[in-house]
Scaffold this motif. Structure first.
Motif, PDB file in Angstrom:
ATOM      1  N   ARG A  99      -9.947   4.920  11.917  1.00 52.83           N
ATOM      2  CA  ARG A  99      -9.025   4.096  12.699  1.00 52.83           C
ATOM      3  C   ARG A  99      -9.422   2.617  12.648  1.00 52.83           C
ATOM      4  NH1 ARG A  99     -12.359   7.077  15.843  1.00 52.83           N
ATOM      5  NH2 ARG A  99     -13.335   6.132  17.679  1.00 52.83           N
ATOM      6  N   LEU A 100      -8.411   1.788  12.648  1.00 55.16           N
ATOM      7  CA  LEU A 100      -8.518   0.321  12.619  1.00 55.16           C
ATOM      8  C   LEU A 100      -8.941  -0.233  11.260  1.00 55.16           C
ATOM      9  CD1 LEU A 100     -10.041  -0.525  16.112  1.00 55.16           C
ATOM     10  CD2 LEU A 100      -7.697   0.040  15.513  1.00 55.16           C
ATOM     11  N   PHE A 101      -9.145   0.644  10.284  1.00 53.77           N
ATOM     12  CA  PHE A 101      -9.471   0.137   8.941  1.00 53.77           C
ATOM     13  C   PHE A 101      -8.179  -0.086   8.151  1.00 53.77           C
ATOM     14  CE2 PHE A 101     -13.655   2.718   9.187  1.00 53.77           C
ATOM     15  CZ  PHE A 101     -14.228   1.723   9.970  1.00 53.77           C
TER      16      PHE A 101
ATOM     17  N   ASP B 225       0.835  -1.208   0.000  1.00 57.23           N
ATOM     18  CA  ASP B 225       0.000   0.000   0.000  1.00 57.23           C
ATOM     19  C   ASP B 225       0.867   1.254   0.000  1.00 57.23           C
ATOM     20  OD1 ASP B 225      -2.547   1.534   0.603  1.00 57.23           O
ATOM     21  OD2 ASP B 225      -1.252   2.095   2.286  1.00 57.23           O
TER      22      ASP B 225
ATOM     23  N   ARG C 288      -8.847  11.571  17.230  1.00 57.26           N
ATOM     24  CA  ARG C 288      -9.246  10.225  16.855  1.00 57.26           C
ATOM     25  C   ARG C 288      -9.536  10.199  15.363  1.00 57.26           C
ATOM     26  NH1 ARG C 288      -6.878   7.705  19.948  1.00 57.26           N
ATOM     27  NH2 ARG C 288      -8.068   5.864  19.483  1.00 57.26           N
ATOM     28  N   ASP C 289      -8.815   9.364  14.675  1.00 60.22           N
ATOM     29  CA  ASP C 289      -8.970   9.195  13.234  1.00 60.22           C
ATOM     30  C   ASP C 289     -10.298   8.474  12.976  1.00 60.22           C
ATOM     31  OD1 ASP C 289      -8.876   8.247  10.642  1.00 60.22           O
ATOM     32  OD2 ASP C 289      -6.798   7.558  10.791  1.00 60.22           O
TER      33      ASP C 289
ATOM     34  N   GLU D 194      -3.378   2.923  10.587  1.00 57.50           N
ATOM     35  CA  GLU D 194      -4.633   2.447  11.161  1.00 57.50           C
ATOM     36  C   GLU D 194      -5.072   3.276  12.380  1.00 57.50           C
ATOM     37  OE1 GLU D 194      -4.006  -2.202   9.736  1.00 57.50           O
ATOM     38  OE2 GLU D 194      -4.288  -1.775  11.866  1.00 57.50           O
TER      39      GLU D 194
ATOM     40  N   ALA E 293      -8.239  -7.400  21.065  1.00 57.11           N
ATOM     41  CA  ALA E 293      -7.460  -6.299  20.497  1.00 57.11           C
ATOM     42  C   ALA E 293      -7.491  -6.443  18.976  1.00 57.11           C
ATOM     43  CB  ALA E 293      -6.030  -6.382  21.020  1.00 57.11           C
ATOM     44  N   PRO E 294      -7.259  -5.342  18.259  1.00 59.65           N
ATOM     45  CA  PRO E 294      -7.527  -5.369  16.806  1.00 59.65           C
ATOM     46  C   PRO E 294      -6.804  -6.473  16.020  1.00 59.65           C
ATOM     47  CG  PRO E 294      -7.219  -3.102  17.548  1.00 59.65           C
ATOM     48  CD  PRO E 294      -6.914  -3.982  18.728  1.00 59.65           C
ATOM     49  N   ASP E 295      -5.498  -6.614  16.172  1.00 58.91           N
ATOM     50  CA  ASP E 295      -4.813  -7.649  15.400  1.00 58.91           C
ATOM     51  C   ASP E 295      -5.280  -9.040  15.797  1.00 58.91           C
ATOM     52  OD1 ASP E 295      -3.355  -5.651  14.149  1.00 58.91           O
ATOM     53  OD2 ASP E 295      -1.421  -6.616  14.464  1.00 58.91           O
TER      54      ASP E 295
ATOM     55  N   THR F 266     -10.667  -0.985   0.185  1.00 53.51           N
ATOM     56  CA  THR F 266     -11.086  -1.767   1.348  1.00 53.51           C
ATOM     57  C   THR F 266     -11.501  -0.838   2.480  1.00 53.51           C
ATOM     58  OG1 THR F 266      -9.326  -3.282   0.679  1.00 53.51           O
ATOM     59  CG2 THR F 266     -10.462  -3.763   2.732  1.00 53.51           C
ATOM     60  N   ARG F 267     -10.721   0.197   2.649  1.00 53.14           N
ATOM     61  CA  ARG F 267     -11.020   1.146   3.721  1.00 53.14           C
ATOM     62  C   ARG F 267     -12.379   1.801   3.511  1.00 53.14           C
ATOM     63  NH1 ARG F 267      -7.086   5.319   6.830  1.00 53.14           N
ATOM     64  NH2 ARG F 267      -6.348   3.283   7.511  1.00 53.14           N
TER      65      ARG F 267
ATOM     66  N   TYR G  86      -4.902   1.938  23.528  1.00 50.91           N
ATOM     67  CA  TYR G  86      -5.911   2.374  22.575  1.00 50.91           C
ATOM     68  C   TYR G  86      -7.215   2.740  23.283  1.00 50.91           C
ATOM     69  CZ  TYR G  86      -9.058   2.250  18.566  1.00 50.91           C
ATOM     70  OH  TYR G  86      -9.988   2.578  17.614  1.00 50.91           O
TER      71      TYR G  86
ATOM     72  N   GLU H  80       0.135  -6.068  21.190  1.00 48.94           N
ATOM     73  CA  GLU H  80      -1.124  -5.634  21.801  1.00 48.94           C
ATOM     74  C   GLU H  80      -1.171  -5.947  23.301  1.00 48.94           C
ATOM     75  OE1 GLU H  80      -4.093  -5.628  17.987  1.00 48.94           O
ATOM     76  OE2 GLU H  80      -3.748  -7.556  18.957  1.00 48.94           O
TER      77      GLU H  80
ATOM     78  N   GLY I 262       0.649   0.963  20.974  1.00 46.96           N
ATOM     79  CA  GLY I 262       0.415  -0.293  20.274  1.00 46.96           C
ATOM     80  C   GLY I 262      -0.362  -1.321  21.070  1.00 46.96           C
TER      81      GLY I 262
ATOM     82  N   ALA J 116      -5.325  -0.118   5.170  1.00 42.74           N
ATOM     83  CA  ALA J 116      -4.802   1.021   4.428  1.00 42.74           C
ATOM     84  C   ALA J 116      -5.364   1.105   3.005  1.00 42.74           C
ATOM     85  CB  ALA J 116      -3.281   0.925   4.364  1.00 42.74           C
ATOM     86  N   ASP J 117      -5.550  -0.023   2.371  1.00 46.63           N
ATOM     87  CA  ASP J 117      -5.970   0.005   0.971  1.00 46.63           C
ATOM     88  C   ASP J 117      -7.244   0.840   0.808  1.00 46.63           C
ATOM     89  OD1 ASP J 117      -6.127  -1.101  -1.857  1.00 46.63           O
ATOM     90  OD2 ASP J 117      -8.066  -1.705  -0.993  1.00 46.63           O
TER      91      ASP J 117
END
Lengths: 465, 465, 465
Positions: free
Chosen positions: C11-13, A16, C7-8, A439, C385-387, C19-20, C111, A398, C106, C15-16
């Motif tokens: 966030r958590l989406f 990306d 706060r974005d 992200e 957690a996200p990952d 897809t985002r 978060y 995490e 991280g 990069a592409d």
């Protein structure tokens, strides 16, 4: 007409564009930072003697069991690769390797060799059967130059600290000579006592007797412990900062002095059964932690590898010939006795390295996220590669963030690959951090501070450098 | 108004445009390559008889335990799906499936059925309760045509080799007839002796007696081994190239002849306890390797599945009804006796299939990266799906490259899904390789060579085709 | 000059861009959906009393062992954080935390705290040593307002259902009062009997005696079971929908009544050895399933955690102080006796939560993809957690789809983090589904239906709400 290799400056970064661009920015902060290598296997003699490397095969193939193992799997006999004292012509070895170069596509070894060839040896001709003779000659010509001598490379690579791995009875004369001479950067010994702690190691009993006589200690358990303490002290006096422990099972066992003496007596007398011998190993791992608490040596534990899986190969070609295979590992139960005794001690630095990657999220990150003594060892051995590094960061961060890591460890004897290995780790970390920023999980300023810390201050802190 | 299904030509490729574009280029090299299927469960009779498939339900649902299991989990009773000899109307079965079609979103089964519907059956009406009758009729009409007969599909799918899975006492008349007729491509039997090797299998003792009488051997261990060797030879004479072994625990055990005889005697007499029975299985797995070394049959091991987890379901509906569940697996310790005996033999081809994906990076890739006999089985069963395939490639490649893989194995009885399964694997490999190229880890020329090899030469080499 | 946190919104989406964009579209469908929280640890008193939270430290740090553990690992003593009844000044605790804020980069905790600070507390000043006093004051000022009282937050967060976790002998007066008052949304008790089922729990025997006397039952096994049944009934009468079970090993054991009585007698008399005590736990887990079948309470099992790994810390600071560490877990063998008895019962809802993520693809998804009673618990504890969520979805979906999941479980006492946790899960699911759509694996309409289901109907269905 074969295309020359061309190293992509964005290699190992995600596709990306926005992530890639940020990864590059983060990477460039640390691309040229000095190399801190607190654990590895470069022989000190290479730097003491500063002789030219003998030939391309022994430099890049013969001593790198990552490379010989895959050639062996593809059908090349190990004696054709010069192992076990066999008299193979280096040119033949190189040819066998060059014609099988496609085997290494996608492997970490292949990546590092490509990096070494182009970035260190200026070889841009692709490897193949057709180019075997030519590339051999190109490399041999390079090796004959003073620029390719170990000391010149040490400087060119920007190595600030390099730790070797040494036998407890080594006199460390090489390290002393280097230090006295003062011309090479910091080269430190590492205390590696495995063969003195494992009753199943070949030559264990005579080796222990040698240790006791070398230190003028009595052949009691107390004497044996004192002898180990003396040799650790000797290593510390020669600059050592850590003691490294390779164990198949990271089990620990707390025993009182009397039980320890009785166990030691059985072990030395050869009366110990398998359970006794495992108990001895487990108790000695705990004793090593006790000594680390007392003398301050960082304790690294490389666990979970079945050594010499093929007995036939071991008998014929010896150890470190490519058939050490990982196994399932339990740190949470195994290390509990050690951590009950010493885990809350902030001066103990216990770095855990695993080859069973399931322990990263399940065991090591949770342990290191609580115990101030526990640090997360960088991905090691089979896991010392870009995808495995990404899985590692994803698995531990995490829970434990970045501060509990060891920093990168190259753990290698492949001297030419050292910059490529550190570069790989820096790129992988830049890629991971860039993703977190994109992200919305950390801001760029924080990501910058993290990567700055990881490549230098972190390993210095963890390894008390 | 429901939208028709439209198969995205870039399906399974990563989102990033440059990676996607390269993945497409790589995929197109092999998109139409012949299908090599060296292990699967299509009954040879389908090709011998070449009858039309009976109805949509039995073709796509009833015999596919991936599909019935998820319907069962959602509350449909297995007898409502026609299992266990129950008299369910195929239209009712199809309706139950069609109205629960959303359950399959994101699953491998759902993906394959969507592929089969559109690409093979020309059904573009989305499945739902409302369209159940219509889609049933559409499919039934298709099935009545000669284009949907097994032989026509075999040709249309571009199948070059198809292996069936067969009982050791099967006379292989179907295979012989097909070969004699010479009108269908290569259809090979596979020797699958599990039920003759496992004392806990239902009917083990009578089956062994039958084996011995069929081969005129005496009921000693030596006679039993000779009988198995005879049947393997019979299979080889009928074109078999491999023997397949499904074991819950991949444990092996080396015994001398006398110990083997004694163990066999206890097992046959019904005097063997659980440890004896496990020892027998472990020894027989080693004996199978010994026979493979002698007769050249490739040895495939499918390990780590607890069969028939629900006894009630097994009693009522039999085996292969959706409750075989994976378990933790240890190849490194379990296979060591076998590998100590035969692991260095280059003529032994031992392909290891796992459903515990933790073994990929920890055990199988390291073993296959050293032992010339060990090959990495493609992701299988629950892992035969796009994301699992990506995890698999990531886990094994950095250690063992691409050359140690088995090539794709569809392992299926769902005949219509065969092209979709191979296509999925080709797309997944193209996506993985494209990423490596974009990340500067292999060049495009190498990636092209790798994917060309994976789909054809590799399985032919590994399966001695 | 420090930049404010911002706060974005993406966030958590991933990069592409494509897809985002799709992830955002999917997320926006459910971003504001009511929160269903069928398992957590918020004390009911907070809602009954509706008092202002005491101070920033106790609200965000002291009671959150995710936070205190990482501070502890970095060298802060637990008594400096006010644990174990120590008298630490909240401002000092806050300062220690603020100056170590980079440790949390991280991490999931970092978060959530960032989310709570900005989205709930309107604190946009970045945390650091320099801003510790200022941020403390800002938060303290907020906490003094009526808008930050528990009931106001409950409403602001859009909580529709909140389950607490309660001792079997709790009189549930708080829940009754809340229900009678009718001003707060649905707040349900949860039956959590661990300490009454585990002979190794501190105070087990007196607690069982208390249970028996409270329910006027005799001290036989039958009486003990009846007492538990009575208390479950009492919980059900007070709105409970589930019973929660925390076990180190998810082992179950089927015993007849006589064997159960004999075992109970030994356990109560203190004559049970370790094997007996484990058998008792295993049998009681099966008995809990039996009761769930009878009374309809959903059965949740949180398995695989070694509690109180550091005895010293436990003795000094008590339980839940950050050293509960995951261990390897076996559901397939362990739960088999339970599933043999009750697994096919569609009215049993058995939700399995794991911290050993290897079980997701290997055990839990295959079990939930067959047994109508088994549901896949959302990633929990270290995996919340996200990952880890992305790995979870990837591991289970190809086998079991989306329908077998539990829906998100926040499992928290950190009240302010509840919206952030649910939001994280919604974003993670949107990201995962968007990828499937972009990769041509599900269509957008289906993905929309799936995410709509996951955030509301699914947990209501699974938890019988």
């Amino acid at each position: 007409m074969p295309q020359p290799l061309r190293r992509d400056r964005d290699r190992l970064f995600p596709a990306d564009p926005s992530t890639r661009s940020l990864a590059r920015t983060l990477y460039e902060r640390v691309a040229d930072a000095p190399i801190i290598s607190p654990h590895g296997h470069v022989p000190v003699e290479w730097l003491v003697d500063d002789r030219a490397f003998a030939d391309p095969a022994s430099l890049l193939i013969t001593h790198d069991h990552y490379v010989t193992r895959l050639l062996h799997a593809s059908g090349v006999a190990l004696d054709e690769l010069g192992l076990g004292g066999s008299a193979a012509d280096p040119r033949d070895i190189w040819r066998r390797f060059a014609e099988r170069w496609p085997l290494f596509a996608g492997t970490a070894s292949g990546y590092w060799i490509a990096e070494s060839l182009e970035n260190v040896l200026d070889v841009t001709v692709p490897l193949s059967a057709a180019t075997a003779a030519e590339t051999y000659d190109l490399i041999a010509a390079q090796l004959a130059t003073s620029a390719l001598r170990p000391r010149a490379l040490f400087e060119r690579f920007g190595i600030e600290v390099l730790a070797t791995t040494d036998d407890p009875l080594d006199d460390l004369a090489g390290h002393a000579a280097l230090a006295a001479e003062g011309k090479v950067g910091r080269v430190l010994p590492t205390f590696r006592p495995d063969r003195y702690l494992d009753p199943d190691a070949v030559g264990f009993a005579p080796r222990v007797r040698q240790l006791l006589s070398a230190t003028e200690n009595q052949s009691t358990f107390a004497g044996y412990l004192a002898a180990l303490e003396q040799r650790r002290r000797y290593f510390i006096d020669h600059g050592a900062v850590s003691a490294d422990h390779g164990v198949e099972i990271p089990e620990t066992l707390d025993l009182d002095a009397a039980a320890g003496e009785a166990l030691f007596a059985r072990v030395i007398a050869g009366d110990a059964d398998a359970a006794d011998r495992q108990a001895f190993r487990a108790h000695m791992l705990l004793q090593m932690a006790r000594m680390s608490v007392e003398d301050g040596l960082v304790m690294t534990v490389h666990a979970g590898v079945v050594r010499n899986h093929s007995s036939t190969t071991f008998r014929r070609f010896g150890a470190d010939t490519g058939h050490d295979i990982p196994r399932r590992t339990d740190f949470v139960g195994g290390l509990r006795p050690l951590l009950e005794r010493f885990g809350l001690d902030r001066d103990l630095h216990l770095v855990l390295f695993a080859v069973d990657e399931t322990v990263y999220s399940r065991e090591i990150a949770p342990l290191a996220g609580f115990y101030p003594s526990v640090y997360i060892g960088a991905p090691w051995w089979f896991l010392d590669a870009p995808d495995a590094m990404a899985r590692f960061r994803s698995a531990v961060t995490e829970t434990a963030g970045f501060s509990r890591g060891s920093g990168f460890i190259d753990d290698t004897r492949a001297f030419l690959s050292i910059p490529a290995r550190h570069d790989t780790s820096r790129r992988a970390d830049a890629a991971f951090l860039a993703r977190l920023v994109i992200e919305g999980r950390v801001d760029e300023e924080t990501a910058s501070a993290v990567i700055d810390d990881i490549v230098g201050p972190q390993p210095k802190r963890v390894f008390k450098l």
